[in-house]
Design a protein around this motif. Structure first.
Motif, PDB file in Angstrom:
ATOM      1  N   VAL A  44       0.835  -1.191   0.000  1.00 14.24           N
ATOM      2  CA  VAL A  44       0.000   0.000   0.000  1.00 14.24           C
ATOM      3  C   VAL A  44       0.873   1.245   0.000  1.00 14.24           C
ATOM      4  O   VAL A  44       2.034   1.216   0.425  1.00 14.24           O
ATOM      5  N   VAL A  45       0.300   2.338  -0.493  1.00 20.40           N
ATOM      6  CA  VAL A  45       0.879   3.667  -0.347  1.00 20.40           C
ATOM      7  C   VAL A  45      -0.250   4.569   0.118  1.00 20.40           C
ATOM      8  O   VAL A  45      -1.288   4.660  -0.542  1.00 20.40           O
ATOM      9  N   ALA A  46      -0.060   5.198   1.266  1.00 20.80           N
ATOM     10  CA  ALA A  46      -1.118   6.007   1.864  1.00 20.80           C
ATOM     11  C   ALA A  46      -0.689   7.465   1.962  1.00 20.80           C
ATOM     12  O   ALA A  46       0.487   7.768   2.183  1.00 20.80           O
ATOM     13  N   VAL A  47      -1.652   8.359   1.797  1.00 24.08           N
ATOM     14  CA  VAL A  47      -1.359   9.791   1.822  1.00 24.08           C
ATOM     15  C   VAL A  47      -2.599  10.553   2.250  1.00 24.08           C
ATOM     16  O   VAL A  47      -3.725  10.097   2.019  1.00 24.08           O
ATOM     17  N   TYR A  48      -2.400  11.688   2.913  1.00 23.43           N
ATOM     18  CA  TYR A  48      -3.517  12.620   3.037  1.00 23.43           C
ATOM     19  C   TYR A  48      -3.210  13.823   2.153  1.00 23.43           C
ATOM     20  O   TYR A  48      -2.124  14.375   2.175  1.00 23.43           O
ATOM     21  N   SER A  49      -4.201  14.193   1.366  1.00 26.25           N
ATOM     22  CA  SER A  49      -4.013  15.145   0.276  1.00 26.25           C
ATOM     23  C   SER A  49      -4.239  16.588   0.676  1.00 26.25           C
ATOM     24  O   SER A  49      -3.768  17.515   0.003  1.00 26.25           O
ATOM     25  N   GLY A  50      -4.994  16.797   1.772  1.00 26.00           N
ATOM     26  CA  GLY A  50      -5.576  18.098   2.025  1.00 26.00           C
ATOM     27  C   GLY A  50      -6.975  18.139   1.430  1.00 26.00           C
ATOM     28  O   GLY A  50      -7.317  17.371   0.529  1.00 26.00           O
ATOM     29  N   VAL A  51      -7.786  19.034   1.962  1.00 23.92           N
ATOM     30  CA  VAL A  51      -9.198  19.105   1.581  1.00 23.92           C
ATOM     31  C   VAL A  51      -9.361  19.775   0.220  1.00 23.92           C
ATOM     32  O   VAL A  51      -8.614  20.666  -0.135  1.00 23.92           O
ATOM     33  N   CYS A  52     -10.332  19.313  -0.538  1.00 29.14           N
ATOM     34  CA  CYS A  52     -10.861  19.863  -1.789  1.00 29.14           C
ATOM     35  C   CYS A  52     -10.461  19.031  -2.990  1.00 29.14           C
ATOM     36  O   CYS A  52      -9.573  18.180  -2.940  1.00 29.14           O
ATOM     37  N   LYS A  53     -11.170  19.299  -4.080  1.00 33.18           N
ATOM     38  CA  LYS A  53     -11.068  18.465  -5.276  1.00 33.18           C
ATOM     39  C   LYS A  53      -9.675  18.477  -5.890  1.00 33.18           C
ATOM     40  O   LYS A  53      -9.139  17.427  -6.254  1.00 33.18           O
TER      41      LYS A  53
END
Length: 228
Positions: A44-53
């Protein structure tokens, strides 16, 4: 072998996954941190992108281009839209659409959809349904909608009439959009933090951490239903 991209919007939504991931390496790109490792037999590779499209789209494309993920799951929290959706229900996407984009934009222009929504991957959906029969967590299957705002009462009725969604968030459809044009199987799994009866940002803030933990457990359970 499947390589799963796990895309969350916030650090609160990502953090519970780090309890399940055997992290081998953290790689920074485009001001984001990508956690590379495994959950069980699945890389797996996991990330949080920040909010919004746009933020979600940036992270999704990097997962595909730089990390060569073969499947992607968008995970985290959402607002309940249908009156039958309750706090801490978990919605699994069958269809995903934008509630703030004109209906003909994606059918008349790139990527020339037949309908103005994206469909979840059948095999990922099957794994989610299999897991739903084994867990006590309430799981609902249906349509998610995405737009660039936190939805309160003034927009809820309008969106429900136009789209008939179970849930609303700010990232799912954009990540689905990126996966569609790259031919990457996609699923979104979102646990509900606020509803018409339990409304407002204060309920989101109060419930986000617990909902994120629940969602991570459910996604991990879904991965357990997938062949390696």
């Amino acid at each position: 072998m499947k390589k799963i991209g796990i895309l969350c919007a916030s650090d609160t939504e990502l953090e519970p996954f780090l309890d399940y991931i055997e992290v081998e390496k953290i790689i920074e790109k485009a001001m984001l941190k990508f956690y590379k490792g495994s959950i069980g037999e699945h890389p797996v590779v996991a990330v949080y992108s920040g909010v919004c499209k746009v933020n979600a789209a940036i992270a999704a494309q990097i997962l595909i281009d730089e990390f060569q993920v073969t499947h992607m799951i968008n995970a985290g929290t959402a607002g309940g839209m249908d009156e039958g959706v309750q706090l801490f229900d978990t919605v699994v996407s069958q269809q995903m659409m934008y509630h703030d984009v004109a209906e003909d934009i994606l059918t008349e222009f790139h990527p020339w959809l037949k309908e103005n929504y994206f469909c979840a991957d059948k095999n990922l959906l099957l794994a989610a349904r299999q897991y739903s029969r084994q867990t006590s967590f309430p799981m609902l299957f249906g349509r998610m909608v995405t737009g660039e705002q936190f939805i309160e009462d003034d927009k809820r009725t309008e969106i429900n009439a136009a789209c008939a969604p179970l849930s609303v968030d700010m990232e799912t459809a954009s990540a689905a959009h990126v996966c569609y044009v790259n031919e990457i199987p996609f699923l979104s799994v979102r646990t509900i933090t606020d509803t018409a009866d339990h409304k407002g940002a204060e309920n989101f803030e109060k419930n986000c951490e617990a909902a994120s933990r629940q969602c991570a457990k459910i996604v991990t359970g879904i991965l357990g239903q997938l062949p390696s």
